[in-house]
Design a protein around this motif. Structure first.
Motif, PDB file in Angstrom:
ATOM      1  N   GLU A   1       0.845  -1.203   0.000  1.00 11.26           N
ATOM      2  CA  GLU A   1       0.000   0.000   0.000  1.00 11.26           C
ATOM      3  C   GLU A   1       0.879   1.252   0.000  1.00 11.26           C
ATOM      4  N   ASP A   2       0.809   2.006  -1.078  1.00 15.62           N
ATOM      5  CA  ASP A   2       1.530   3.263  -1.177  1.00 15.62           C
ATOM      6  C   ASP A   2       0.566   4.381  -0.763  1.00 15.62           C
ATOM      7  N   PRO A   3       0.887   5.150   0.293  1.00 12.50           N
ATOM      8  CA  PRO A   3      -0.038   6.174   0.782  1.00 12.50           C
ATOM      9  C   PRO A   3      -0.498   7.167  -0.291  1.00 12.50           C
ATOM     10  N   VAL A   4       0.436   7.611  -1.132  1.00 12.59           N
ATOM     11  CA  VAL A   4       0.090   8.588  -2.172  1.00 12.59           C
ATOM     12  C   VAL A   4      -0.847   7.951  -3.195  1.00 12.59           C
ATOM     13  N   GLU A   5      -0.484   6.741  -3.666  1.00 10.21           N
ATOM     14  CA  GLU A   5      -1.325   6.069  -4.672  1.00 10.21           C
ATOM     15  C   GLU A   5      -2.698   5.717  -4.105  1.00 10.21           C
TER      16      GLU A   5
ATOM     17  N   LYS B   1      -7.620  16.375  -1.913  1.00  8.99           N
ATOM     18  CA  LYS B   1      -6.640  16.858  -2.888  1.00  8.99           C
ATOM     19  C   LYS B   1      -5.568  17.695  -2.211  1.00  8.99           C
ATOM     20  N   SER B   2      -5.998  18.533  -1.266  1.00 10.67           N
ATOM     21  CA  SER B   2      -5.053  19.352  -0.510  1.00 10.67           C
ATOM     22  C   SER B   2      -4.122  18.465   0.325  1.00 10.67           C
ATOM     23  N   ASN B   3      -4.719  17.454   0.970  1.00 13.67           N
ATOM     24  CA  ASN B   3      -3.926  16.519   1.776  1.00 13.67           C
ATOM     25  C   ASN B   3      -2.955  15.731   0.904  1.00 13.67           C
ATOM     26  N   LEU B   4      -3.368  15.430  -0.335  1.00 12.08           N
ATOM     27  CA  LEU B   4      -2.511  14.662  -1.243  1.00 12.08           C
ATOM     28  C   LEU B   4      -1.231  15.431  -1.539  1.00 12.08           C
ATOM     29  N   THR B   5      -1.347  16.727  -1.799  1.00 11.76           N
ATOM     30  CA  THR B   5      -0.163  17.557  -2.070  1.00 11.76           C
ATOM     31  C   THR B   5       0.789  17.501  -0.884  1.00 11.76           C
ATOM     32  N   ASN B   6       0.235  17.645   0.310  1.00 15.90           N
ATOM     33  CA  ASN B   6       1.036  17.596   1.537  1.00 15.90           C
ATOM     34  C   ASN B   6       1.646  16.205   1.720  1.00 15.90           C
TER      35      ASN B   6
ATOM     36  N   ARG C   1       5.536  15.074   1.996  1.00 17.55           N
ATOM     37  CA  ARG C   1       6.011  14.360   3.192  1.00 17.55           C
ATOM     38  C   ARG C   1       6.628  13.016   2.825  1.00 17.55           C
ATOM     39  N   GLN C   2       5.996  12.310   1.871  1.00 13.74           N
ATOM     40  CA  GLN C   2       6.525  11.005   1.480  1.00 13.74           C
ATOM     41  C   GLN C   2       7.897  11.163   0.820  1.00 13.74           C
ATOM     42  N   LYS C   3       8.031  12.164  -0.048  1.00 18.63           N
ATOM     43  CA  LYS C   3       9.314  12.393  -0.720  1.00 18.63           C
ATOM     44  C   LYS C   3      10.395  12.725   0.303  1.00 18.63           C
ATOM     45  N   THR C   4      10.056  13.588   1.269  1.00 17.15           N
ATOM     46  CA  THR C   4      11.006  13.943   2.326  1.00 17.15           C
ATOM     47  C   THR C   4      11.391  12.720   3.143  1.00 17.15           C
TER      48      THR C   4
END
Length: 200
Positions: A26-30, A145-150, A154-157
């Motif tokens: 499970e990928d959080p972003v996907e 959508k707003s949470n997805l950007t955040n 966060r995931q990249k960091t």
């Protein structure tokens, strides 16, 4: 241990393994993107249903207006017939029969007005409830959508931090640091030897 207990425990283990495997993939972003897609599809279907319900209300209100006009027409016809009876230009029995028929038609149209208005009012309440839910769903989609950007940031960091921390905690990194320190010490030793020769 009985066969039933063994099978039950195996089922629990299999379920635990399956859940662990799902958690891993499970990928959080996907998963968030998929959730937004699902909510957007639900929103689209709800808007389509809302349009149909609104069209039905418009139709019933239109039916009520037409029936109101038709009832008024029959009322006017009945009054004209009664006027003709009164001024003796129409036979009383025939006039009463025609007037009764006109009044019957008026009542039929008034019943249609009542029915159409009642249905329109009932559907309007349903529409108001659906509209409120659609607005809430739209707000949920915008928030997601707003949470997805955040979440993406966060995931990249987190991924970069994990890689850096992994490198820093790796033994080869410590070995590299130790080797570089030894090379500095070796160079300093050579410099000291060179200085000693120059002083002889």
């Amino acid at each position: 241990m009985g066969l039933t207990n063994l099978l039950r425990r195996l089922g629990i283990v299999a379920e635990a393994k399956a859940n662990a495997a799902i958690d891993q993939i499970e990928d959080p972003v996907e998963m968030t993107k998929q959730g937004i897609r699902m909510m957007s599809e639900t929103h689209q279907r709800a808007v389509e249903a809302e349009v149909k319900l609104k069209a039905l209300i418009i139709q019933r209100r239109s039916d009520a207006e037409k029936a109101t006009a038709e009832a008024k027409t029959w009322e006017n016809k009945a009054n004209k017939i009664l006027d003709k009876i009164e001024n003796k230009s129409l036979n009383e029995d025939e006039g009463n029969r025609l007037a009764a028929e006109a009044l019957k038609q008026q009542q039929t149209q008034e019943a249609l007005v009542k029915k159409a208005t009642s249905e329109a009012d009932f559907n309007q309440k349903s529409l108001d409830a659906v509209d409120k839910k659609i607005r809430m769903l739209k707000a949920d989609i915008e928030e997601a959508k707003s949470n997805l950007t955040n979440l993406e940031a966060r995931q990249k960091t987190a991924e970069v931090s994990k890689e850096v921390n992994k490198e820093l905690s790796d033994l080869s990194f410590d070995n590299t640091k130790a080797m570089m320190k030894r090379m500095v010490e070796k160079t300093e030793a050579l410099e000291h030897e060179a200085q000693a020769y120059s002083e002889l």
